[in-house]
Structure formats: structure tokens, C-alpha cells
Enzyme design. Structure first.
Site, short mmCIF file in Angstrom:
data_model
loop_
_atom_site.label_atom_id
_atom_site.label_comp_id
_atom_site.label_asym_id
_atom_site.label_seq_id
_atom_site.Cartn_x
_atom_site.Cartn_y
_atom_site.Cartn_z
N ARG A 71 11.70 1.45 -7.32
CA ARG A 71 11.88 -0.01 -7.15
C ARG A 71 13.12 -0.21 -6.29
O ARG A 71 14.26 -0.30 -6.77
CB ARG A 71 12.04 -0.69 -8.51
CG ARG A 71 12.30 -2.18 -8.40
CD ARG A 71 11.13 -2.96 -7.89
NE ARG A 71 9.97 -2.81 -8.77
CZ ARG A 71 8.70 -2.97 -8.37
NH1 ARG A 71 8.44 -3.27 -7.10
NH2 ARG A 71 7.70 -2.82 -9.20
N GLN B 51 -2.02 0.85 -6.38
CA GLN B 51 -1.41 -0.11 -5.45
C GLN B 51 -0.47 0.61 -4.47
O GLN B 51 0.33 1.45 -4.87
CB GLN B 51 -0.61 -1.15 -6.24
CG GLN B 51 0.31 -2.01 -5.37
CD GLN B 51 0.34 -3.46 -5.78
OE1 GLN B 51 -0.69 -4.13 -5.81
NE2 GLN B 51 1.53 -3.93 -6.07
N ARG C 292 4.04 7.01 -1.64
CA ARG C 292 5.33 6.71 -2.32
C ARG C 292 5.44 7.38 -3.68
O ARG C 292 6.50 7.31 -4.31
CB ARG C 292 5.51 5.21 -2.45
CG ARG C 292 4.50 4.54 -3.37
CD ARG C 292 4.81 3.05 -3.55
NE ARG C 292 3.90 2.43 -4.52
CZ ARG C 292 4.10 1.23 -5.04
NH1 ARG C 292 5.14 0.51 -4.66
NH2 ARG C 292 3.25 0.73 -5.93
N HIS D 220 8.18 -0.38 3.07
CA HIS D 220 8.45 -1.45 2.10
C HIS D 220 9.96 -1.58 1.87
O HIS D 220 10.46 -1.33 0.77
CB HIS D 220 7.73 -1.12 0.80
CG HIS D 220 7.47 -2.29 -0.09
ND1 HIS D 220 8.47 -3.00 -0.71
CD2 HIS D 220 6.31 -2.89 -0.46
CE1 HIS D 220 7.94 -3.97 -1.44
NE2 HIS D 220 6.64 -3.93 -1.30
N ASP E 161 5.73 -14.30 -0.70
CA ASP E 161 4.95 -13.06 -0.51
C ASP E 161 4.00 -13.32 0.65
O ASP E 161 2.89 -13.81 0.47
CB ASP E 161 4.18 -12.73 -1.79
CG ASP E 161 3.63 -11.31 -1.77
OD1 ASP E 161 3.13 -10.86 -2.81
OD2 ASP E 161 3.71 -10.66 -0.70
N GLU F 205 9.17 -5.99 5.57
CA GLU F 205 8.35 -4.78 5.54
C GLU F 205 7.47 -4.65 6.78
O GLU F 205 6.38 -5.23 6.83
CB GLU F 205 7.49 -4.79 4.28
CG GLU F 205 8.23 -5.14 3.00
CD GLU F 205 7.30 -5.55 1.88
OE1 GLU F 205 6.09 -5.23 1.95
OE2 GLU F 205 7.76 -6.18 0.91
O1 TA6 Z 1 4.97 -6.09 -0.25
C1 TA6 Z 1 4.84 -7.15 -1.16
C2 TA6 Z 1 4.00 -6.68 -2.33
O2 TA6 Z 1 2.70 -6.35 -1.93
C3 TA6 Z 1 4.01 -7.77 -3.40
O3 TA6 Z 1 2.74 -8.38 -3.53
C4 TA6 Z 1 4.45 -7.04 -4.66
O4 TA6 Z 1 3.34 -6.51 -5.34
C5 TA6 Z 1 5.34 -5.95 -4.04
O5 TA6 Z 1 4.60 -5.50 -2.92
C6 TA6 Z 1 5.75 -4.84 -4.98
O6 TA6 Z 1 4.65 -4.02 -5.28
P1 TA6 Z 1 4.91 -2.81 -6.33
O7 TA6 Z 1 3.61 -2.08 -6.41
O8 TA6 Z 1 6.02 -1.96 -5.75
O9 TA6 Z 1 5.35 -3.45 -7.61
#
Ligand code: TA6
Length: 346
Positions: free
Chosen positions: A78, A102, A107, A207, A253, A317
Site C-alpha cells: 500500500r 485486482q 505487484r 500505480h 478515481d 498513475e
Molecule cells: O488506481 C486506482 C484504483 O484502481 C482504485 O480504484 C483503487 O482500487 C486503487 O486502485 C487501489 O487498488 P488496490 O487493489 O491497491 O487496493
């Protein structure tokens, strides 16, 4: 000591090598840190090849890292600069990547450190810089040291993926990620190649969690007239950035496609109290995501600490996420960002 009759004369003294960048592994071999002679440093966790720290010559941290960030490889970091590949977000309707977590597996995979290289643009005796500082050998050494940079290379391939990731995304690939530290900038460059006999498609994104003094006095320029997808609305909406300056006063976002982004990309500048703090240059990355979780979303993330931390971070990003990048066998996709301290864009 016997003084030999024909002892060779001492070699003519020439300016010694300028002080060299230092590269060192952490004691547990989980991260590598590069430090320039002038004091700047960058630290990269092998887990995710995640940049977790970038400091200027005064030791001031430029990236935001949650105090609850997991740095033990148990979950994506994070903060810092997590890498997003082969999918941005989740893609339940995309056959090749629908099973992936996601933001994909880059990563949350262990990358291999491939090595380092340094470079310097030694001022030539005719340049004012050299003349001004090279009034002595020490001056020449200092002038050269001031221009140094160091590049760290990391690699990931299908063969080094976890079994789970390989099952969910069974394509042969290779990725080389380079992190280059200069005295006034940081560049991250990703090259992914399709080593499969089949074509596959992907999205890539860096990111980046930038550290800001106060989100309420922070603004962003360079997005004027850009179209953007707003992920905070329901349903998700497509809009155009009419104001030349974007400010953040609630959860934000947005996936921007900056206008006029060819051939060179439009610099994105982050200002603090109207003073340029970062300039983000993109190479072959046609999108910019701007994200701040604000109060409620920050509260909802267990690894986001302190909860007030949303006031001191802004994600800018660079990525190629608006469409799927199709790679035929043998194709390569390269994208890079350079984050320049202040407003300089050369
Ligand atoms: O880059 C923005 C995003 O896609 C947000 O929608 C939020 O989900 C963020 O990334 C963080 O994602 P994560 O999977 O690191 O919690």
C-alpha cells in the site's frame, strides 16, 4: 625499505574517479537500495519490484507509504509504486484475465534483481560547469558526481510466476523493469514481451503514490480537455476535464486520456500551493489515473494508515489501460514514467 635504483616514476596524478553510486541489499535480501554520491536514494522491494522509497539529497521522502503497508510479501504494498500488469483493476468480462486478482500478478510476484548500471555526463573541460567547478581535481570529481545516475534492473517471467498465477494466466512472457535514479528525477520503465506462440493482450500501469504536503492545497495541471472515466459515479461515467486545474476535495478515481497526447505526452504537474512539486512525464503510456480514496475509502482499507493519510497522498498513475494492448508472438510493449522534482520538464 631498499630504494631501488630505477624505481618507476609515480604515475601522473589525474582526477580520481568521482564517488560512485552505492547499491546494497537489505540484510534479509528482500530489497535493494541505490544511493547517489549527492545523497539521493531509491529502495525497491523484490516483491512486486515495488519502489517503496525515493528520497532527495536532503533525505526528504517523495513517495507515500502506508504505515500499515505489508512489506513481507503477504500482500501488495500500500504505497510507493506498485506495478500493474497484465490487468488494471479487474476484468470479469475479459476471458484471458478474468480470473486474475485486482491489478494482476506483477505487484505480488517476486522479481529477480538483474543488476545495476551507473552513468555520468562528465562535464567536458569546455563546459561552464566544468570550468566553474573544476578549478581543482576535486572540483572535477564533484562536477562529475553531481551528474550521476544509477539504474536498477528487475526481471519477471512466466517461469518465475506462482503456480496459481500461471494457471490463471497461462501465457509465456518476460518482463524487465528498470528503475533509474537521477539527482532530480526518478524513471520507471517496463518492457513486457510475448514469448508465447499465441497472442495475448494486457494492460500496464505504474500505480505511483506521490507524497503531498496537504491534499487540500494540492492541484494538478496538464489534464485540460482530457476525457476521463469517473469510477466514483454509479454507473461509471465518461466526462471531459473542462477546468485547466484539477483539485481534490472528495474521493477521486478517474482514468484520464490526456488530449493532444501525440507524439510527445503532455506533462502532468502536481502543485502544492501553486508551486510545482512533481512533473510526471509519460512515454508510450496514454492514460493517467488520478486517485485519492478520501475519508471513507481510507477507513475501509486495513492497510491504509494513518487513516488521515489521504491528506498526504495523491496517486498519479501513468498507464496503458484505456484499451487492451494486443501482443502478437514476439511483440514487446514498453512504457515509462519520469517523475521530475519541481516543474522542470526537460
Ligand atoms: O488506481 C486506482 C484504483 O484502481 C482504485 O480504484 C483503487 O482500487 C486503487 O486502485 C487501489 O487498488 P488496490 O487493489 O491497491 O487496493
Amino acid at each position: 625499505m631498499v630504494d631501488r635504483a630505477r624505481k618507476p616514476s609515480a604515475l601522473a596524478t589525474t582526477p580520481g574517479l568521482p564517488p560512485q553510486p552505492q547499491v546494497a541489499f537489505s540484510s534479509d535480501n528482500s530489497s535493494v537500495t541505490a544511493t547517489l554520491p549527492t545523497g539521493e536514494s531509491v529502495s525497491v522491494l523484490l516483491y512486486g519490484a515495488t519502489v517503496v522509497s525515493w528520497k532527495d539529497k536532503n533525505g526528504d521522502e517523495k513517495l507515500w507509504l502506508s504505515e500499515a503497508a505489508k512489506l513481507d510479501g503477504s500482500k501488495p504494498v500500500r504505497g510507493g509504486i506498485p506495478l500493474v500488469f497484465p490487468v488494471f483493476g479487474t476484468a470479469p468480462d475479459h476471458a484471458q484475465t478474468k480470473s486474475l486478482p485486482q491489478h494482476g500478478f506483477a505487484r505480488s510476484s517476486r522479481w529477480e534483481f538483474l543488476g545495476k548500471s551507473t552513468s555520468e555526463s562528465t562535464p567536458t573541460p569546455t563546459t561552464p560547469a566544468f570550468a566553474a567547478t573544476a578549478t581543482s581535481a576535486a572540483g572535477a570529481v564533484a562536477a562529475a558526481a553531481a551528474d550521476m545516475s544509477v539504474k536498477l534492473d528487475f526481471g519477471l517471467s512466466s517461469s518465475s510466476l506462482s503456480e496459481d498465477a500461471r494457471q490463471k494466466w497461462p501465457y509465456a512472457f518476460n518482463a524487465i523493469y528498470s528503475v533509474t535514479l537521477n539527482t532530480d528525477s526518478l524513471t520507471t520503465n517496463l518492457v513486457v514481451t510475448n514469448d508465447d506462440e499465441r497472442s495475448w493482450e494486457c494492460q500496464v500501469l505504474m500505480h505511483t503514490y506521490l507524497r503531498v504536503d496537504d491534499i487540500t492545497t494540492t492541484s494538478i495541471t496538464g489534464l485540460s480537455s482530457a476525457s476521463y472515466i469517473d469510477k466514483t459515479t454509479s454507473p461509471i461515467s465518461t466526462n471531459t476535464q473542462t477546468s485547466p486545474v484539477l483539485t481534490i476535495s472528495s474521493e477521486t478515481d478517474r482514468v484520464y486520456t490526456p488530449a493532444g497526447d501525440s507524439p510527445a505526452s503532455v506533462p502532468i504537474t502536481v502543485l502544492s500551493n501553486d508551486k510545482p512539486k512533481f512533473t510526471v512525464l509519460r512515454d508510450n503510456l496514454s492514460n493517467v489515473v488520478v486517485w485519492n480514496p478520501w475519508i471513507e475509502k481510507a477507513k475501509g482499507m486495513a492497510d491504509f494508515e494513518p487513516k488521515e493519510g489521504y491528506k498526504n497522498m495523491l496517486c498519479v498513475e501513468p498507464g496503458a489501460v484505456g484499451t487492451w494492448q494486443v501482443l502478437e508472438p514476439g511483440d514487446a510493449l514498453e512504457g515509462a514514467q519520469t517523475i521530475v522534482l519541481g516543474g522542470k520538464t526537460e
